[in-house]
Write a protein that holds these residues in place. Structure first.
Motif, PDB file in Angstrom:
ATOM      1  N   PHE A 240      49.964 -52.742 114.309  1.00 38.89           N
ATOM      2  CA  PHE A 240      49.123 -52.950 113.146  1.00 38.89           C
ATOM      3  C   PHE A 240      50.007 -53.034 111.908  1.00 38.89           C
ATOM      4  O   PHE A 240      50.848 -52.159 111.674  1.00 38.89           O
ATOM      5  N   LEU A 241      49.799 -54.091 111.107  1.00 39.65           N
ATOM      6  CA  LEU A 241      50.566 -54.265 109.872  1.00 39.65           C
ATOM      7  C   LEU A 241      49.846 -53.489 108.777  1.00 39.65           C
ATOM      8  O   LEU A 241      48.878 -53.967 108.187  1.00 39.65           O
ATOM      9  N   VAL A 242      50.308 -52.281 108.498  1.00 42.86           N
ATOM     10  CA  VAL A 242      49.616 -51.379 107.577  1.00 42.86           C
ATOM     11  C   VAL A 242      50.388 -51.186 106.273  1.00 42.86           C
ATOM     12  O   VAL A 242      49.988 -50.395 105.428  1.00 42.86           O
TER      13      VAL A 242
ATOM     14  N   VAL B 216      52.730 -50.139 112.591  1.00 41.90           N
ATOM     15  CA  VAL B 216      52.449 -48.942 113.388  1.00 41.90           C
ATOM     16  C   VAL B 216      52.026 -49.423 114.767  1.00 41.90           C
ATOM     17  O   VAL B 216      51.098 -50.227 114.894  1.00 41.90           O
ATOM     18  N   SER B 217      52.734 -48.961 115.788  1.00 40.38           N
ATOM     19  CA  SER B 217      52.476 -49.438 117.151  1.00 40.38           C
ATOM     20  C   SER B 217      51.635 -48.434 117.936  1.00 40.38           C
ATOM     21  O   SER B 217      51.721 -47.220 117.720  1.00 40.38           O
ATOM     22  N   LEU B 218      50.823 -48.975 118.829  1.00 31.59           N
ATOM     23  CA  LEU B 218      50.042 -48.154 119.754  1.00 31.59           C
ATOM     24  C   LEU B 218      50.527 -48.452 121.161  1.00 31.59           C
ATOM     25  O   LEU B 218      50.399 -49.577 121.642  1.00 31.59           O
ATOM     26  N   ASN B 219      51.144 -47.472 121.791  1.00 33.70           N
ATOM     27  CA  ASN B 219      51.613 -47.660 123.161  1.00 33.70           C
ATOM     28  C   ASN B 219      50.432 -47.982 124.076  1.00 33.70           C
ATOM     29  O   ASN B 219      49.303 -47.537 123.840  1.00 33.70           O
TER      30      ASN B 219
ATOM     31  N   ASN C 154      46.775 -40.644 113.204  1.00 38.55           N
ATOM     32  CA  ASN C 154      47.388 -39.896 112.096  1.00 38.55           C
ATOM     33  C   ASN C 154      48.383 -40.759 111.336  1.00 38.55           C
ATOM     34  O   ASN C 154      48.422 -40.755 110.102  1.00 38.55           O
ATOM     35  N   ARG C 155      49.229 -41.506 112.067  1.00 36.85           N
ATOM     36  CA  ARG C 155      50.204 -42.366 111.397  1.00 36.85           C
ATOM     37  C   ARG C 155      49.512 -43.399 110.514  1.00 36.85           C
ATOM     38  O   ARG C 155      49.938 -43.659 109.381  1.00 36.85           O
ATOM     39  N   ILE C 156      48.460 -43.987 111.048  1.00 37.30           N
ATOM     40  CA  ILE C 156      47.759 -45.023 110.286  1.00 37.30           C
ATOM     41  C   ILE C 156      47.100 -44.430 109.049  1.00 37.30           C
ATOM     42  O   ILE C 156      47.104 -45.037 107.974  1.00 37.30           O
TER      43      ILE C 156
END
Length: 386
Positions: free
Chosen positions: A252-254, A266-269, A322-324
């Protein structure tokens, strides 16, 4: 004394013209609210302000991306929670069936419920999607390999100009032209599973293989003979669509700081909660009839491992959430501060500009009065003529 050239009037006229132009600029700034209304007002400032404005617009979209990513993760979390509840119930059933106080008929009823629960896990994993992207079946972030050396169906002349996927597992999918069968194409995955669809006899069209989540977009050159023989579809036969696994699942380009392919993401495995060996690993359980107590006890070990996999999925999703959230808060703060910086450069200070306008208004009025005086001065020459 000279009357052909009135230097006093010309000088005064120049001053009045300057005051008029300055007054007009001041009125323009007050009416628009901008200090810079054209490049000539402040070329360097305009360039800086425009760059900041572009950054702010991009960051606002990044913030919306983050908000939508949060919604996506909530969908994934909801599916994971349901699968967790199902696996917990499966463990409860296996514990009951693993005890000799249950007879074979009782184990049969337990196995009936166990089997439908396992099937439901597979359905949840395959149907949980956001904008067409499957979230918990291990396919999130997968994409079509556009290299024609791998996806040979996309090579020029093969009449497949593009392919779209939706929740498609990684791997190679082979297209076969059903020669002798009117208007049919078949798709086969690496495991030998096939799906055949009927399509229009010719012309540009999209052919969807919903079993695999693949849509082939055929060009206008596509055609079949009236008897269903190959004609030019022979070019499609035995070609491949290759689906690559996402390196880190989805991303996701945040942010919008210039590191668009690294720090701004931010990547989601990948989360794989299917019942196969790459997911919860429940498909290969073997039961004799309705299962013996020992077989159900063995199943409990596998279910414990599945519960651990589900819990890991919760950790993956929660960490990304949380990161997002932190990234979105930081982006929103940057938007606020950059907007303030642009305002300092581009916007007019209304109080100061009103003061300037008043000054030029008075100079304009005084200049007009003095111009009238300068124009009347040559009339003194008439006394000499008298």
């Amino acid at each position: 004394m000279r009357i052909n050239t009135n230097m006093s009037a010309l000088s005064t006229l120049r001053q009045v013209g300057s005051s008029n132009r300055s007054f007009a600029k001041s009125v323009g700034r007050l009416s628009s609210g901008f200090r810079i209304n054209r490049a000539a007002d402040d070329a360097a400032g305009l360039g800086i302000a425009n760059q900041i404005r572009a950054d702010v617009r991009s960051m606002r979209q990044a913030s919306r991306n983050a908000e939508q990513a949060g919604s996506l993760l909530q969908v994934a979390e909801g599916a994971t929670q349901n699968i967790s509840s199902i696996v917990e119930r499966m463990k409860e059933l296996a514990t009951q069936a693993g005890s000799d106080n249950v007879d074979d008929a009782g184990r049969g009823r337990i196995k009936d419920e166990y089997d439908v629960l396992q099937a439901e896990i597979g359905k949840i994993a395959s149907t949980t999607k956001f904008q067409g992207k499957a979230l918990v079946n291990g396919a999130f972030g997968n994409s079509v390999d556009t290299n024609v050396a791998n996806s040979t169906a996309l090579a020029s002349g093969n009449m497949v100009y593009s392919a779209d996927i939706s929740g498609t597992a990684a791997g190679a999918y082979t297209i076969s032209d059903q020669t002798g069968t009117a208007n049919q194409l078949r798709l086969t995955n690496a495991s030998g599973v096939t799906q055949t669809v009927t399509l229009a006899a010719s012309g540009k069209q999209s052919v969807t293989f919903d079993q695999f989540g693949i849509t082939l977009n055929l060009s206008a050159d596509f055609a079949r003979n009236s008897d269903g023989s190959a004609n030019n579809t022979a070019a499609i036969n035995a070609t491949v669509i290759d689906v690559d696994a996402g390196a880190n699942g989805g991303s996701f380009l945040v942010r919008s700081t210039g590191a668009y392919s690294s720090d701004d993401l931010v990547s989601l495995n990948n989360v794989n909660l299917t019942t196969g060996s790459s997911g919860l690993n429940l498909d290969s359980l073997s039961f004799t009839g309705n299962g013996t107590a020992a077989e159900w006890q063995s199943a409990l070990t596998r279910i414990d491992s599945a519960i651990s996999t589900v819990n890991s999925a919760f950790g993956t999703i929660g960490a990304a959430q949380n990161r997002i959230e932190y990234a979105m808060n930081n982006t929103d703060s940057a938007v606020e501060n950059l907007t303030a910086a642009e305002s300092v450069i581009r916007d007019v200070d209304m109080a100061a500009e009103v003061t300037e306008m008043t000054k030029f208004q008075i100079l304009q009025q005084a200049g007009t009065a003095m111009l009238a005086q300068a124009n009347s001065a040559p009339q003194g020459v008439l006394r000499l003529l008298g």
